[in-house]
Write a protein that holds these residues in place. Structure first.
Motif, PDB file in Angstrom:
ATOM      1  N   PHE A  10     -18.568 -81.238 -26.887  1.00  6.42           N
ATOM      2  CA  PHE A  10     -18.986 -81.898 -25.649  1.00  6.42           C
ATOM      3  C   PHE A  10     -17.983 -82.996 -25.317  1.00  6.42           C
ATOM      4  O   PHE A  10     -17.652 -83.826 -26.161  1.00  6.42           O
ATOM      5  CB  PHE A  10     -20.394 -82.458 -25.838  1.00  6.42           C
ATOM      6  CG  PHE A  10     -20.870 -83.439 -24.791  1.00  6.42           C
ATOM      7  CD1 PHE A  10     -20.525 -83.331 -23.460  1.00  6.42           C
ATOM      8  CD2 PHE A  10     -21.732 -84.483 -25.166  1.00  6.42           C
ATOM      9  CE1 PHE A  10     -20.990 -84.231 -22.514  1.00  6.42           C
ATOM     10  CE2 PHE A  10     -22.205 -85.393 -24.238  1.00  6.42           C
ATOM     11  CZ  PHE A  10     -21.830 -85.261 -22.907  1.00  6.42           C
ATOM     12  N   VAL A  11     -17.500 -82.988 -24.066  1.00  3.15           N
ATOM     13  CA  VAL A  11     -16.632 -84.052 -23.560  1.00  3.15           C
ATOM     14  C   VAL A  11     -17.278 -84.668 -22.324  1.00  3.15           C
ATOM     15  O   VAL A  11     -17.643 -83.956 -21.388  1.00  3.15           O
ATOM     16  CB  VAL A  11     -15.224 -83.526 -23.205  1.00  3.15           C
ATOM     17  CG1 VAL A  11     -14.367 -84.658 -22.633  1.00  3.15           C
ATOM     18  CG2 VAL A  11     -14.544 -82.936 -24.423  1.00  3.15           C
ATOM     19  N   ALA A  12     -17.407 -85.990 -22.330  1.00  3.18           N
ATOM     20  CA  ALA A  12     -17.983 -86.727 -21.212  1.00  3.18           C
ATOM     21  C   ALA A  12     -16.875 -87.450 -20.459  1.00  3.18           C
ATOM     22  O   ALA A  12     -16.040 -88.126 -21.062  1.00  3.18           O
ATOM     23  CB  ALA A  12     -19.021 -87.725 -21.715  1.00  3.18           C
ATOM     24  N   VAL A  13     -16.880 -87.303 -19.130  1.00  3.16           N
ATOM     25  CA  VAL A  13     -15.841 -87.860 -18.262  1.00  3.16           C
ATOM     26  C   VAL A  13     -16.517 -88.737 -17.211  1.00  3.16           C
ATOM     27  O   VAL A  13     -17.522 -88.336 -16.619  1.00  3.16           O
ATOM     28  CB  VAL A  13     -15.039 -86.724 -17.589  1.00  3.16           C
ATOM     29  CG1 VAL A  13     -14.072 -87.277 -16.556  1.00  3.16           C
ATOM     30  CG2 VAL A  13     -14.306 -85.899 -18.634  1.00  3.16           C
ATOM     31  N   GLY A  14     -15.963 -89.941 -16.969  1.00  5.26           N
ATOM     32  CA  GLY A  14     -16.569 -90.762 -15.927  1.00  5.26           C
ATOM     33  C   GLY A  14     -16.273 -92.238 -16.044  1.00  5.26           C
ATOM     34  O   GLY A  14     -15.219 -92.648 -16.526  1.00  5.26           O
ATOM     35  N   ASP A  15     -17.259 -93.048 -15.607  1.00  2.68           N
ATOM     36  CA  ASP A  15     -17.107 -94.501 -15.537  1.00  2.68           C
ATOM     37  C   ASP A  15     -18.149 -95.174 -16.422  1.00  2.68           C
ATOM     38  O   ASP A  15     -18.566 -94.608 -17.438  1.00  2.68           O
ATOM     39  CB  ASP A  15     -17.189 -94.965 -14.076  1.00  2.68           C
ATOM     40  CG  ASP A  15     -18.439 -94.442 -13.360  1.00  2.68           C
ATOM     41  OD1 ASP A  15     -19.459 -94.234 -14.041  1.00  2.68           O
ATOM     42  OD2 ASP A  15     -18.391 -94.248 -12.126  1.00  2.68           O
ATOM     43  N   SER A  16     -18.597 -96.372 -16.042  1.00  2.13           N
ATOM     44  CA  SER A  16     -19.502 -97.148 -16.897  1.00  2.13           C
ATOM     45  C   SER A  16     -20.824 -96.437 -17.152  1.00  2.13           C
ATOM     46  O   SER A  16     -21.435 -96.613 -18.219  1.00  2.13           O
ATOM     47  CB  SER A  16     -19.767 -98.516 -16.268  1.00  2.13           C
ATOM     48  OG  SER A  16     -20.334 -98.373 -14.970  1.00  2.13           O
ATOM     49  N   ASP A  65      -7.061 -88.640 -12.308  1.00  7.26           N
ATOM     50  CA  ASP A  65      -5.683 -88.760 -12.794  1.00  7.26           C
ATOM     51  C   ASP A  65      -5.600 -88.984 -14.304  1.00  7.26           C
ATOM     52  O   ASP A  65      -4.667 -88.501 -14.949  1.00  7.26           O
ATOM     53  CB  ASP A  65      -4.979 -89.925 -12.085  1.00  7.26           C
ATOM     54  CG  ASP A  65      -4.739 -89.658 -10.610  1.00  7.26           C
ATOM     55  OD1 ASP A  65      -4.752 -88.477 -10.211  1.00  7.26           O
ATOM     56  OD2 ASP A  65      -4.549 -90.635  -9.856  1.00  7.26           O
ATOM     57  N   GLU A  66      -6.550 -89.737 -14.864  1.00  4.93           N
ATOM     58  CA  GLU A  66      -6.430 -90.175 -16.250  1.00  4.93           C
ATOM     59  C   GLU A  66      -7.302 -89.406 -17.238  1.00  4.93           C
ATOM     60  O   GLU A  66      -6.965 -89.349 -18.428  1.00  4.93           O
ATOM     61  CB  GLU A  66      -6.788 -91.669 -16.337  1.00  4.93           C
ATOM     62  CG  GLU A  66      -5.889 -92.562 -15.496  1.00  4.93           C
ATOM     63  CD  GLU A  66      -6.421 -93.985 -15.360  1.00  4.93           C
ATOM     64  OE1 GLU A  66      -7.392 -94.334 -16.100  1.00  4.93           O
ATOM     65  OE2 GLU A  66      -5.905 -94.744 -14.518  1.00  4.93           O
ATOM     66  N   GLN A  67      -8.402 -88.830 -16.778  1.00  5.01           N
ATOM     67  CA  GLN A  67      -9.351 -88.218 -17.704  1.00  5.01           C
ATOM     68  C   GLN A  67      -9.442 -86.699 -17.596  1.00  5.01           C
ATOM     69  O   GLN A  67      -9.707 -86.025 -18.596  1.00  5.01           O
ATOM     70  CB  GLN A  67     -10.746 -88.813 -17.495  1.00  5.01           C
ATOM     71  CG  GLN A  67     -10.834 -90.304 -17.742  1.00  5.01           C
ATOM     72  CD  GLN A  67     -12.231 -90.846 -17.499  1.00  5.01           C
ATOM     73  OE1 GLN A  67     -13.233 -90.164 -17.662  1.00  5.01           O
ATOM     74  NE2 GLN A  67     -12.310 -92.106 -17.090  1.00  5.01           N
ATOM     75  N   ALA A  68      -9.258 -86.151 -16.395  1.00  6.06           N
ATOM     76  CA  ALA A  68      -9.524 -84.724 -16.203  1.00  6.06           C
ATOM     77  C   ALA A  68      -8.602 -83.842 -17.042  1.00  6.06           C
ATOM     78  O   ALA A  68      -9.060 -82.907 -17.715  1.00  6.06           O
ATOM     79  CB  ALA A  68      -9.409 -84.366 -14.724  1.00  6.06           C
ATOM     80  N   ALA A  69      -7.308 -84.117 -17.013  1.00  8.30           N
ATOM     81  CA  ALA A  69      -6.377 -83.272 -17.767  1.00  8.30           C
ATOM     82  C   ALA A  69      -6.596 -83.364 -19.276  1.00  8.30           C
ATOM     83  O   ALA A  69      -6.672 -82.326 -19.953  1.00  8.30           O
ATOM     84  CB  ALA A  69      -4.935 -83.627 -17.405  1.00  8.30           C
ATOM     85  N   PRO A  70      -6.719 -84.570 -19.864  1.00 11.49           N
ATOM     86  CA  PRO A  70      -7.000 -84.626 -21.298  1.00 11.49           C
ATOM     87  C   PRO A  70      -8.305 -83.943 -21.675  1.00 11.49           C
ATOM     88  O   PRO A  70      -8.392 -83.275 -22.712  1.00 11.49           O
ATOM     89  CB  PRO A  70      -7.063 -86.133 -21.587  1.00 11.49           C
ATOM     90  CG  PRO A  70      -6.239 -86.758 -20.518  1.00 11.49           C
ATOM     91  CD  PRO A  70      -6.460 -85.914 -19.309  1.00 11.49           C
ATOM     92  N   LYS A 247     -14.066 -94.829 -25.100  1.00 14.86           N
ATOM     93  CA  LYS A 247     -14.847 -95.148 -26.296  1.00 14.86           C
ATOM     94  C   LYS A 247     -14.658 -94.109 -27.400  1.00 14.86           C
ATOM     95  O   LYS A 247     -14.714 -94.452 -28.582  1.00 14.86           O
ATOM     96  CB  LYS A 247     -16.330 -95.292 -25.947  1.00 14.86           C
ATOM     97  CG  LYS A 247     -17.017 -94.032 -25.458  1.00 14.86           C
ATOM     98  CD  LYS A 247     -18.435 -94.311 -24.962  1.00 14.86           C
ATOM     99  CE  LYS A 247     -19.345 -94.811 -26.053  1.00 14.86           C
ATOM    100  NZ  LYS A 247     -20.741 -95.008 -25.581  1.00 14.86           N
ATOM    101  N   ARG A 248     -14.445 -92.839 -27.043  1.00 12.07           N
ATOM    102  CA  ARG A 248     -14.185 -91.776 -28.029  1.00 12.07           C
ATOM    103  C   ARG A 248     -13.086 -90.877 -27.467  1.00 12.07           C
ATOM    104  O   ARG A 248     -13.367 -89.841 -26.866  1.00 12.07           O
ATOM    105  CB  ARG A 248     -15.440 -90.961 -28.305  1.00 12.07           C
ATOM    106  CG  ARG A 248     -16.550 -91.701 -29.056  1.00 12.07           C
ATOM    107  CD  ARG A 248     -17.754 -90.813 -29.292  1.00 12.07           C
ATOM    108  NE  ARG A 248     -17.434 -89.676 -30.151  1.00 12.07           N
ATOM    109  CZ  ARG A 248     -17.654 -89.638 -31.467  1.00 12.07           C
ATOM    110  NH1 ARG A 248     -18.201 -90.696 -32.066  1.00 12.07           N
ATOM    111  NH2 ARG A 248     -17.354 -88.567 -32.161  1.00 12.07           N
ATOM    112  N   PRO A 249     -11.830 -91.251 -27.608  1.00 12.30           N
ATOM    113  CA  PRO A 249     -10.737 -90.553 -26.925  1.00 12.30           C
ATOM    114  C   PRO A 249     -10.388 -89.187 -27.483  1.00 12.30           C
ATOM    115  O   PRO A 249      -9.671 -88.430 -26.830  1.00 12.30           O
ATOM    116  CB  PRO A 249      -9.560 -91.522 -27.071  1.00 12.30           C
ATOM    117  CG  PRO A 249      -9.863 -92.294 -28.318  1.00 12.30           C
ATOM    118  CD  PRO A 249     -11.353 -92.439 -28.342  1.00 12.30           C
ATOM    119  N   GLU A 250     -10.866 -88.864 -28.683  1.00 12.13           N
ATOM    120  CA  GLU A 250     -10.530 -87.586 -29.301  1.00 12.13           C
ATOM    121  C   GLU A 250     -11.794 -86.767 -29.547  1.00 12.13           C
ATOM    122  O   GLU A 250     -12.868 -87.318 -29.808  1.00 12.13           O
ATOM    123  CB  GLU A 250      -9.803 -87.817 -30.613  1.00 12.13           C
ATOM    124  CG  GLU A 250      -8.489 -88.549 -30.478  1.00 12.13           C
ATOM    125  CD  GLU A 250      -7.791 -88.731 -31.813  1.00 12.13           C
ATOM    126  OE1 GLU A 250      -7.479 -87.707 -32.457  1.00 12.13           O
ATOM    127  OE2 GLU A 250      -7.595 -89.885 -32.216  1.00 12.13           O
TER     128      GLU A 250
END
Length: 255
Positions: A10-16, A65-70, A247-250
């Motif tokens: 599971f990968v979570a993408v977003g803001d606060s 720009d910063e989260q979608a590709a990773p 918070k959990r980049p990998e």
């Protein structure tokens, strides 16, 4: 969608909202609905892996720009994408551009995962919500079409009356508290076809309204501790997430 499906990552993408503010832990960090959901998914899948790339204050362009590709490169079973609300709550906003950047992020993420989940973000009842309601509803209408185009699920938190209850929101009036995040985690859990643990839409018990003096004192504290600093950041072009890593980049085993 498969009922009781097993998700191994599971990968979570977003803001606060996805980072977990303001579901605070004793060490000063935040938990939040995505961590709660990951914990429950991990119980059903040995070796379950979880990443949370969300960073507070991010606009949808930054998320794209910063989260979608990773996130796409991780190839997780499940991806959640929630963004755009920071944009539409600003005094001026091109909602069409926000929708275009959200589409860009979804188009990158959807082919990389087994299930993409989008949301109608919750809103705290009050004058601020009413001021920005037209923009929010335009964004959420777009999210519905986006889900159809990319085979995504939509969790409608905005339409849940209980999540507008101020008692589910932190003192900053912008982020959910621990109970609010618990209900969001259950909402996503059920949207994924998992067996319900409780009815996340159940209203809170009736409570007497605070007196005029208590309400004014709360308003003054909110303005001093949260609203004025927020205005200061906007005027200076700063963000609460500047320089802050995810918070959990990998995508690692959940613990």
């Amino acid at each position: 969608m498969q009922t009781n499906a097993i998700y191994t990552s599971f990968v979570a993408v977003g803001d606060s909202f996805t980072e977990g503010m303001s579901d605070g832990l004793p060490d000063g960090s935040y938990r939040g609905w995505a961590d709660l959901l990951a914990a429950r998914l991990a119980e059903r899948a040995p070796g379950f892996r979880y990443a949370n790339l969300a960073v507070r204050g991010k606009l949808i362009g930054q998320i794209a720009d910063e989260q979608a590709a990773p996130a796409a490169a991780m190839g997780a079973d499940l991806v959640t994408l929630v963004g755009g609300l920071n944009d539409v709550l600003r005094p001026s906003c091109d909602v069409d551009l926000v929708c275009a950047r959200l589409e860009e992020a979804a188009a990158r993420l959807a082919p990389s995962c087994r299930q993409l989940v989008l949301m109608h973000s919750p809103g705290r009842r009050g004058p601020v919500l009413e001021r920005f309601r037209p923009r929010m509803e335009q964004l959420f209408d777009f999210v519905d079409g986006l889900a159809e185009r990319h085979g995504a699920l939509v969790v409608d938190l905005f339409g849940a009356e209980v999540l507008g209850d101020p008692r589910l929101w932190a003192e900053d009036r912008l982020h959910l508290n621990a109970e609010g995040h618990r209900r969001v985690a259950e909402a996503v859990w059920q949207a994924l076809g998992q067996a319900p643990a409780f009815d996340w839409r159940d209203p809170l018990p009736a409570a007497a309204r605070a007196g005029w003096g208590a309400r004014r004192a709360s308003d003054a504290r909110f303005a001093r501790e949260h609203l004025l600093p927020w205005i200061g950041r906007r005027l200076s072009g700063r963000s609460s997430g500047d320089g802050r890593p995810p918070k959990r980049p990998e995508l690692l085993p959940y613990a």
